[in-house]
Design a protein around this motif. Structure first.
Motif, PDB file in Angstrom:
ATOM      1  N   GLY A 164       0.644  -1.257  -0.031  1.00  0.00           N
ATOM      2  CA  GLY A 164       0.189  -0.079   0.025  1.00  0.00           C
ATOM      3  C   GLY A 164       0.794   1.372  -0.062  1.00  0.00           C
ATOM      4  O   GLY A 164       0.627   2.235   0.419  1.00  0.00           O
ATOM      5  N   GLN A 165       2.215   1.191  -0.356  1.00  0.00           N
ATOM      6  CA  GLN A 165       2.929   2.269  -0.587  1.00  0.00           C
ATOM      7  C   GLN A 165       3.062   2.856  -1.980  1.00  0.00           C
ATOM      8  O   GLN A 165       3.604   2.130  -2.909  1.00  0.00           O
ATOM      9  N   LYS A 166       2.610   4.108  -2.223  1.00  0.00           N
ATOM     10  CA  LYS A 166       2.596   4.737  -3.632  1.00  0.00           C
ATOM     11  C   LYS A 166       4.068   5.274  -3.986  1.00  0.00           C
ATOM     12  O   LYS A 166       4.455   5.434  -5.231  1.00  0.00           O
ATOM     13  N   ASP A 167       4.555   5.935  -2.799  1.00  0.00           N
ATOM     14  CA  ASP A 167       5.685   6.655  -3.214  1.00  0.00           C
ATOM     15  C   ASP A 167       7.090   5.663  -2.760  1.00  0.00           C
ATOM     16  O   ASP A 167       8.062   6.622  -2.986  1.00  0.00           O
ATOM     17  N   TYR A 168       6.851   4.178  -3.069  1.00  0.00           N
ATOM     18  CA  TYR A 168       8.218   3.777  -2.618  1.00  0.00           C
ATOM     19  C   TYR A 168       9.060   3.968  -4.044  1.00  0.00           C
ATOM     20  O   TYR A 168       8.612   3.565  -5.241  1.00  0.00           O
ATOM     21  N   LYS A 169      10.492   4.114  -3.710  1.00  0.00           N
ATOM     22  CA  LYS A 169      11.334   4.129  -4.955  1.00  0.00           C
ATOM     23  C   LYS A 169      12.564   3.187  -4.785  1.00  0.00           C
ATOM     24  O   LYS A 169      13.211   3.129  -3.749  1.00  0.00           O
ATOM     25  N   ALA A 170      12.654   2.243  -5.573  1.00  0.00           N
ATOM     26  CA  ALA A 170      13.758   1.428  -5.832  1.00  0.00           C
ATOM     27  C   ALA A 170      15.282   1.751  -5.789  1.00  0.00           C
ATOM     28  O   ALA A 170      15.375   3.180  -6.339  1.00  0.00           O
ATOM     29  N   GLN A 171      16.018   1.423  -5.104  1.00  0.00           N
ATOM     30  CA  GLN A 171      17.580   2.311  -4.976  1.00  0.00           C
ATOM     31  C   GLN A 171      18.303   1.533  -5.942  1.00  0.00           C
ATOM     32  O   GLN A 171      19.359   2.184  -6.232  1.00  0.00           O
ATOM     33  N   LYS A 172      18.047   0.564  -6.650  1.00  0.00           N
ATOM     34  CA  LYS A 172      18.907  -0.013  -7.468  1.00  0.00           C
ATOM     35  C   LYS A 172      18.122  -0.440  -8.767  1.00  0.00           C
ATOM     36  O   LYS A 172      16.999  -0.561  -8.660  1.00  0.00           O
ATOM     37  N   GLN A 173      18.805  -1.258  -9.821  1.00  0.00           N
ATOM     38  CA  GLN A 173      18.358  -1.471 -11.254  1.00  0.00           C
ATOM     39  C   GLN A 173      17.720  -3.018 -10.996  1.00  0.00           C
ATOM     40  O   GLN A 173      16.435  -3.324 -11.322  1.00  0.00           O
ATOM     41  N   PHE A 174      18.349  -4.062 -10.220  1.00  0.00           N
ATOM     42  CA  PHE A 174      18.060  -5.268 -10.074  1.00  0.00           C
ATOM     43  C   PHE A 174      18.185  -5.871  -8.602  1.00  0.00           C
ATOM     44  O   PHE A 174      18.761  -5.212  -7.772  1.00  0.00           O
ATOM     45  N   TYR A 175      17.116  -6.757  -8.198  1.00  0.00           N
ATOM     46  CA  TYR A 175      17.265  -7.565  -6.809  1.00  0.00           C
ATOM     47  C   TYR A 175      17.364  -8.870  -7.205  1.00  0.00           C
ATOM     48  O   TYR A 175      16.323  -9.409  -7.838  1.00  0.00           O
ATOM     49  N   ASN A 176      18.170  -9.711  -6.352  1.00  0.00           N
ATOM     50  CA  ASN A 176      17.854 -11.140  -6.392  1.00  0.00           C
ATOM     51  C   ASN A 176      17.034 -11.522  -5.250  1.00  0.00           C
ATOM     52  O   ASN A 176      16.702 -10.741  -4.334  1.00  0.00           O
ATOM     53  N   PHE A 177      16.886 -12.828  -5.125  1.00  0.00           N
ATOM     54  CA  PHE A 177      15.955 -13.070  -3.775  1.00  0.00           C
ATOM     55  C   PHE A 177      16.278 -12.720  -2.429  1.00  0.00           C
ATOM     56  O   PHE A 177      15.652 -12.372  -1.561  1.00  0.00           O
ATOM     57  N   TYR A 178      17.743 -12.773  -2.096  1.00  0.00           N
ATOM     58  CA  TYR A 178      18.270 -12.312  -0.855  1.00  0.00           C
ATOM     59  C   TYR A 178      18.128 -10.580  -0.671  1.00  0.00           C
ATOM     60  O   TYR A 178      18.014 -10.293   0.395  1.00  0.00           O
ATOM     61  N   ASP A 179      18.170 -10.117  -1.878  1.00  0.00           N
ATOM     62  CA  ASP A 179      18.102  -8.580  -1.544  1.00  0.00           C
ATOM     63  C   ASP A 179      16.657  -8.424  -1.256  1.00  0.00           C
ATOM     64  O   ASP A 179      16.348  -7.589  -0.486  1.00  0.00           O
ATOM     65  N   PHE A 180      15.689  -9.095  -1.900  1.00  0.00           N
ATOM     66  CA  PHE A 180      14.203  -9.100  -1.792  1.00  0.00           C
ATOM     67  C   PHE A 180      14.000  -9.437  -0.244  1.00  0.00           C
ATOM     68  O   PHE A 180      13.268  -8.823   0.509  1.00  0.00           O
ATOM     69  N   GLN A 181      14.626 -10.442   0.198  1.00  0.00           N
ATOM     70  CA  GLN A 181      14.517 -11.115   1.599  1.00  0.00           C
ATOM     71  C   GLN A 181      14.976  -9.952   2.662  1.00  0.00           C
ATOM     72  O   GLN A 181      14.348  -9.796   3.625  1.00  0.00           O
ATOM     73  N   ASN A 182      16.053  -9.293   2.413  1.00  0.00           N
ATOM     74  CA  ASN A 182      16.598  -8.427   3.290  1.00  0.00           C
ATOM     75  C   ASN A 182      15.562  -7.018   3.214  1.00  0.00           C
ATOM     76  O   ASN A 182      15.628  -6.480   4.607  1.00  0.00           O
ATOM     77  N   ILE A 183      15.104  -6.852   2.293  1.00  0.00           N
ATOM     78  CA  ILE A 183      14.003  -5.522   2.206  1.00  0.00           C
ATOM     79  C   ILE A 183      12.979  -5.900   2.847  1.00  0.00           C
ATOM     80  O   ILE A 183      12.566  -4.870   3.807  1.00  0.00           O
TER      81      ILE A 183
END
Length: 707
Positions: A228-247
């Motif tokens: 439900g966050q409209k203003d979220y901005k990604a910090q880099k171009q690609f994310y592997n599974f562990y990047d997503f898990q860390n987020i």
């Protein structure tokens, strides 16, 4: 602003310093302190004889104090301490400043590692402890120790298989250990969620460290739809599974959503985070009192603090718990602490509740101290005839003094000549003349009578304090409203319930314009607490708790004021239905370190509601199943539905326990207002029994909300 570095202090800690030291519950000894060469977030402690070797984590230090001359006390988040003894104050200051710099660097490194990979970050500090021969590699015994410290429950047979698969020359280097830990710690419960939002599906776990499958747009879509966050901005171009898990598992993705506080209302429209006997560290009969107790109170967000004022030596008043074994602290030292820490957490006004037992002479000294130390911070009433209390916005960074009302003084300020003032000035038991028994010795009678006269003089109001008072203490009378808005009535926890039962409607109308403060019964010698919600629900502004006791009622208070030290009272009911899915938990461990090394937990999670009686009575006792021997990463997938009719008067709290036939043990807890819940996949960051954050210990939930 650039941090000033004490290079000499840093160098001493980097290269090593021989120092006398006393660790928690151990005898004093000599230790060499130096920064761990393999891990810049750890200080190593080495016995010169080589018989002792230990570490302490710089990121776990919660406080450093030097209350005793030439002694520095370092306290960690579990309450354990290390006390360092120095030859002089110069050496103490040098090491303290060096430590402060290294702590700042440790947190900087921790933040970088957390943003990179939280699992690996946690493991790195433990690897230093596990690498017993310090060769930057782990043999099987050292690897087994690491797995135990991480609270990962794997059979020895399986552990041997994993080790054999990745070892080289019967050891694991950093690269192979990283790959192995990633394999062990992968959170399978969010793999499907990750795949759902990935625009590229192939090769998901062939090489999870290097394969990039989720792009920036995918991640932003996930936050829009699920979070439900409209203003979220990604910090880099690609994310592997562990990047997503860390987020997902990052502290920035907690269940708590801060909300802006409307400060435009009179102060009487807010609940205020309030403490009782603030100076005490433990019980009320033999406990220690200190200025650090006030520091802790302000750091925790408490804004109403209590000062029991008594005559001290050399004309200097003290703060203490009278007629007990509690030690004295100087009133001036307390006020200096107020000046330094009152606005540590936010700029909302602080209230000093003066319980006065001092002679008139020392009361005048109190007024001098307040004016000299606090200066412009003191809020002084300009218009005594004002019909509404000042607003929260007008009182930012102000200190309000609560003191006993004086009819003659207030009649003068209100220009009422005949003194027919409706104020109901309070009279305490100390004001009454002591009655003598007929058979008492005449000399004893004379001494007692003399003491009584002194007490009568003690109780005289001090005009110097009255001039800077902005909350005048009066008795609570509901039949007629006071002629002054600048008043507060203090009522004990038992009497308030009788008052509410007999005159609930009148009480509710009264608190719209006049302050009411609730305090614990004097019989609570152990500094125990009472349920604050009946008083909050009735509208009482200040419900004072013994903050030195971190019980369930203090947890309620934590949740109530998590958003702000002041909470605006809502005039209308807010109905909510909350759907909670408890997916998993991470790093649930025993608080006691010895027990942590000897025993694996059997964890389960509880969810409860506290607050409005109707909502509490209609709620269930939600609890997950117990997961055997897995505190590191238990999977639950437990769903519950919470329906609230008065969400503005409630808190929701989570507790992690370990099951035992001999009695379940608390592993972690958290509490917040339902109005601050965030929807989506969030973590519940757990606190220990002292309401301090537990490192990397959390519950993973999915929240959906309907209004």
């Amino acid at each position: 602003m650039n941090q000033i570095v004490n290079h000499q202090g840093v160098n001493l800690l980097v290269y090593g310093i021989l120092i006398r030291i006393k660790m928690h519950k151990l005898k004093r000894t000599q230790i060499i302190l130096f920064l761990c060469p393999n891990e810049a977030r750890m200080i190593q402690m080495l016995d010169p004889l080589g018989t002792f070797n230990n570490y302490f984590d710089l990121t776990q230090i919660s406080d450093m104090t030097s209350e005793e001359q030439h002694k520095l006390k370092i306290i960690n988040q579990q309450g354990n301490y290390i006390k360092l003894y120095f030859e002089n104050q110069i050496q103490l200051n040098m090491i303290r400043e060096g430590l402060q710099y290294l702590i700042g660097e440790a947190f900087r490194i921790q933040k970088q590692l957390d943003s990179c990979n939280q699992i690996w970050s946690n493991a790195l500090k433990l690897i230093t402890k596990s690498d017993l021969d310090m060769d930057n590699r782990l043999n099987f015994k050292e690897f087994q120790f690491l797995i135990g410290e991480l609270q990962i429950e794997i059979s020895e047979r399986r552990l041997i298989q994993l080790f054999e698969k990745h070892q080289k020359n019967s050891q694991l280097n950093e690269a192979t250990l990283y790959k192995l830990l990633m394999e062990i710690t992968r959170k399978h419960e969010i793999i499907q969620l990750y795949q759902k939002y990935c625009s590229k599906q192939e090769g998901l776990f062939d090489d999870p460290h290097n394969t990039m499958l989720m792009n920036a747009h995918d991640l932003e879509t996930f936050f829009l739809i699920e979070q439900g966050q409209k203003d979220y901005k990604a910090q880099k171009q690609f994310y592997n599974f562990y990047d997503f898990q860390n987020i997902i598992c990052n502290q920035e993705n907690t269940i708590f959503q801060a909300k802006e506080l409307d400060k435009s209302y009179p102060l009487t429209s807010y609940y205020i985070n309030s403490s009782h006997n603030t100076y005490l560290e433990t019980n009320q009969l033999t406990g220690q009192s200190s200025c650090f107790a006030y520091q802790d109170a302000f750091k925790m967000g408490f804004k109403c603090v209590e000062l029991d004022c008594w005559d001290g030596q050399d004309g200097e008043p003290n703060v203490t718990h009278g007629h007990t074994l509690v030690n004295d602290i100087k009133f001036i030292d307390v006020i200096k602490t107020v000046r330094e820490f009152a606005f540590f957490k936010d700029d909302n006004p602080a209230i000093l509740s003066l319980e006065m037992h001092c002679s008139l002479k020392q009361q005048k000294r109190i007024a001098e101290i307040l004016k000299a130390v606090l200066g412009d911070m003191l809020f002084v009433i300009k218009d005594y005839k004002q019909k509404q209390f000042a607003t929260l916005l007008e009182l930012q960074r102000k200190v309000l003094i609560k003191y006993k009302a004086d009819e003659e003084f207030l009649s003068e300020k209100l220009q009422i000549r005949d003194h027919s003032l409706s104020l109901y000035c309070t009279q305490t038991q100390d004001d009454l003349i002591i009655q003598f028994e007929d058979d008492m010795d005449n000399n004893v009678q004379l001494k007692q009578f003399s003491k009584t006269l002194d007490n009568k003089q003690v109780k005289k109001s001090c005009r110097d304090i009255l001039e800077i008072t902005s909350l005048f203490a009066v008795s609570l009378k509901l039949n007629n409203n006071p002629d002054l808005v600048w008043v507060v009535s203090s009522v004990s926890e038992d009497k308030i319930q009788d008052t509410i039962k007999k005159s609930q409607g009148k009480f509710y109308d009264y608190v719209k314009n006049y302050f009411v403060r609730i305090y614990p019964l004097g019989l609570r010698f152990d500094s125990s607490n009472y349920d604050p919600f009946p008083s909050w629900t009735a509208g009482a502004h200040m419900v004072a708790l013994n903050i030195q006791t971190k019980d369930i009622f203090m947890l309620y208070n934590y949740g109530m004021f998590l958003n702000s030290s002041y909470v605006l009272r809502q005039n209308c009911d807010i109905k909510m239905t909350i759907f909670v899915n408890i997916l998993s938990a991470s790093n649930l461990v025993w608080e006691d370190e010895k027990r942590r090394q000897q025993e694996i937990v059997d964890p389960y999670i509880k969810v409860r509601i506290a607050g409005n009686k109707e909502d509490v009575n209609n709620s269930e006792k939600w609890r997950t199943e117990t997961i055997q021997d897995n505190g590191y990463h238990p999977i639950y997938n437990y769903k519950c539905k919470i329906q609230l009719k008065h969400a503005q008067q409630d808190v929701i709290y989570f507790q992690a326990y370990s099951y035992s036939l001999l009695g379940d043990s608390l592993l972690g807890q958290y509490c917040l207002s339902p109005l601050n819940l965030r929807k989506g996949y969030r973590i519940v960051p757990l606190l220990n029994s002292q309401l301090k954050p537990l490192n990397s210990s959390h519950v993973l939930v999915n929240i959906k909300i309907e209004y």
